[in-house]
Design an enzyme around this catalytic site. Structure first.
Site, PDB file in Angstrom:
ATOM      1  CB  SER A  17      15.827  47.787  26.319  1.00  0.00           C
ATOM      2  OG  SER A  17      14.442  47.688  26.235  1.00  0.00           O
ATOM      3  NE  ARG A  69       2.762  28.585  36.298  1.00  0.00           N
ATOM      4  CZ  ARG A  69       3.341  28.999  35.175  1.00  0.00           C
ATOM      5  NH1 ARG A  69       4.286  29.928  35.227  1.00  0.00           N
ATOM      6  NH2 ARG A  69       2.992  28.506  34.017  1.00  0.00           N
ATOM      7  CG  MET A  94       8.957  37.489  28.530  1.00  0.00           C
ATOM      8  SD  MET A  94       7.772  38.866  28.438  1.00  0.00           S
ATOM      9  CE  MET A  94       6.757  38.293  27.078  1.00  0.00           C
ATOM     10  CB  ILE A  96       2.067  32.829  34.481  1.00  0.00           C
ATOM     11  CG1 ILE A  96       1.527  33.282  33.131  1.00  0.00           C
ATOM     12  CG2 ILE A  96       0.985  32.856  35.545  1.00  0.00           C
ATOM     13  CD1 ILE A  96       0.495  32.342  32.532  1.00  0.00           C
ATOM     14  CG  ASN A 111       4.337  43.189  34.349  1.00  0.00           C
ATOM     15  OD1 ASN A 111       5.471  42.953  33.924  1.00  0.00           O
ATOM     16  ND2 ASN A 111       3.248  42.879  33.663  1.00  0.00           N
ATOM     17  CG  HIS A 113       1.134  44.021  29.454  1.00  0.00           C
ATOM     18  ND1 HIS A 113       1.569  42.730  29.204  1.00  0.00           N
ATOM     19  CD2 HIS A 113       0.039  44.210  28.680  1.00  0.00           C
ATOM     20  CE1 HIS A 113       0.771  42.179  28.312  1.00  0.00           C
ATOM     21  NE2 HIS A 113      -0.168  43.049  27.977  1.00  0.00           N
ATOM     22  CB  SER A 140      -0.347  49.419  31.252  1.00  0.00           C
ATOM     23  OG  SER A 140      -1.265  49.714  30.221  1.00  0.00           O
ATOM     24  CB  THR A 145      -3.163  41.079  41.549  1.00  0.00           C
ATOM     25  OG1 THR A 145      -3.711  41.048  40.215  1.00  0.00           O
ATOM     26  CG2 THR A 145      -3.199  42.503  42.087  1.00  0.00           C
ATOM     27  CD  GLU A 147      -7.860  39.478  36.838  1.00  0.00           C
ATOM     28  OE1 GLU A 147      -8.554  39.624  35.840  1.00  0.00           O
ATOM     29  OE2 GLU A 147      -8.012  40.135  37.887  1.00  0.00           O
ATOM     30  CG  LEU A 148      -1.250  37.012  32.510  1.00  0.00           C
ATOM     31  CD1 LEU A 148       0.192  36.953  32.972  1.00  0.00           C
ATOM     32  CD2 LEU A 148      -1.502  36.052  31.357  1.00  0.00           C
ATOM     33  CG  ASP A 149      -0.319  40.848  31.599  1.00  0.00           C
ATOM     34  OD1 ASP A 149       0.698  41.057  32.279  1.00  0.00           O
ATOM     35  OD2 ASP A 149      -0.316  40.182  30.550  1.00  0.00           O
TER      36      ASP A 149
HETATM   37  C1  GAR Z   1       8.974  45.156  26.857  1.00  0.00           C
HETATM   38  O1  GAR Z   1       8.359  45.662  25.710  1.00  0.00           O
HETATM   39  C2  GAR Z   1       7.953  44.880  27.941  1.00  0.00           C
HETATM   40  O2  GAR Z   1       6.892  45.809  27.942  1.00  0.00           O
HETATM   41  C3  GAR Z   1       7.469  43.509  27.559  1.00  0.00           C
HETATM   42  O3  GAR Z   1       8.609  42.836  27.152  1.00  0.00           O
HETATM   43  C4  GAR Z   1       9.547  43.767  26.596  1.00  0.00           C
HETATM   44  C5  GAR Z   1      10.872  43.565  27.303  1.00  0.00           C
HETATM   45  O4  GAR Z   1      11.878  44.286  26.658  1.00  0.00           O
HETATM   46  N1  GAR Z   1       6.828  42.856  28.652  1.00  0.00           N
HETATM   47  C6  GAR Z   1       5.872  41.955  28.496  1.00  0.00           C
HETATM   48  O5  GAR Z   1       5.459  41.612  27.412  1.00  0.00           O
HETATM   49  C7  GAR Z   1       5.343  41.386  29.791  1.00  0.00           C
HETATM   50  N2  GAR Z   1       4.093  40.713  29.576  1.00  0.00           N
HETATM   51  P1  GAR Z   1      13.279  44.516  27.371  1.00  0.00           P
HETATM   52  O6  GAR Z   1      13.806  43.122  27.740  1.00  0.00           O
HETATM   53  O7  GAR Z   1      14.111  45.167  26.339  1.00  0.00           O
HETATM   54  O8  GAR Z   1      13.039  45.356  28.584  1.00  0.00           O
END
Ligand code: GAR
Length: 223
Positions: A17, A69, A94, A96, A111, A113, A140, A145, A147-149
């Site tokens: 989305s 990875r 989703m 790393i 990204n 989050h 956010s 970088t 570092e994760l999120d």
């Molecule tokens: C969103 O809410 C996004 O913020 C989150 O995944 C969803 C994706 O929805 N991202 C994370 O959690 C990244 N760590 P979408 O596929 O409908 O865009």
């Protein structure tokens, strides 16, 4: 079609989305970019179907066909570089990403989050905000970088948490704001108003001391 517009690649693992919101912003003329690739680690991701429907080249790479990875990420980023992308957006991606693979993209990769970073890096952000009794939650967009999120936060959207909210309700109320936040930040980046400068975001050549906020009319400086 190759244009003179900034070239953007998007990675997404899910329904897409946020990708749809980026494409819609472009189609309304609010985001002058060319999407050159949508990539995914999931062949069945809705995001790939959305991209196909919009005529954007797609790539599905299966992590299970790589020994580790790093090998997967290097292959993925090789495809992204070959697409001609100058900018990279993680829109619900989703996995790393290995620090060595993303190093060439630092400052050109953002990204989204679903939390008010630095709170709740990683998964289950809505649940964790509820469990903590937070009165406010949000999303956010940050520079990626190793570092994760953990990269510098550029902009945030905030929502109040209601006493009877559950995870699903929070996610549902936040999502429309995510859909405005991500295109707005990408627009700042691709127009080069937003820049990565010595490890920190700069807006209009001034250090961004606090994340921008999403208001009714778009992004505004934090109070
Ligand atoms: C969103 O809410 C996004 O913020 C989150 O995944 C969803 C994706 O929805 N991202 C994370 O959690 C990244 N760590 P979408 O596929 O409908 O865009």
């Amino acid at each position: 079609m190759t244009t003179n517009l900034p070239r953007v690649a998007v990675l997404a693992s899910g329904r897409g989305s946020n990708l749809a919101a980026l494409i819609a912003a472009r189609d309304r003329g609010e985001l002058p970019v060319e999407f050159v690739l949508v990539g995914s680690d999931k062949a069945g991701a809705g995001a790939l179907r959305l991209a196909e429907d919009a005529g954007i080249p797609t790539l599905a790479l299966d992590p299970r066909s790589f020994p580790n990875r790093l090998a997967f990420d290097l292959a993925l980023f090789e495809h992204i570089a070959a697409s001609g992308a100058e900018w990279l957006v993680l829109a619900g991606y989703m996995r790393i990403v290995d620090g060595a693979a993303l190093a060439p993209w630092v400052g050109r990769m953002i990204n989204i989050h679903p939390s008010l970073l630095p709170k709740y890096r990683g998964l289950h952000t809505h649940r964790r905000a509820l469990e903590a009794g937070d009165r406010e939650h949000g999303a956010s967009v940050h520079f990626v970088t190793a570092e994760l999120d953990g990269g510098p936060v550029i902009a945030q959207a905030r929502i109040p948490v209601h006493p009877d909210d559950d995870e699903g309700q929070l996610a549902q109320r936040l999502l429309p704001l995510e859909h405005r936040l991500l295109p707005a930040v990408l627009g700042l980046l691709t127009s080069r108003r937003l820049q990565w400068h010595a490890g920190s975001p700069q807006l209009d050549e001034r250090p961004l001391r606090a994340p921008l906020r999403l208001g009714p009319q778009g992004l505004v400086p934090a109070e």
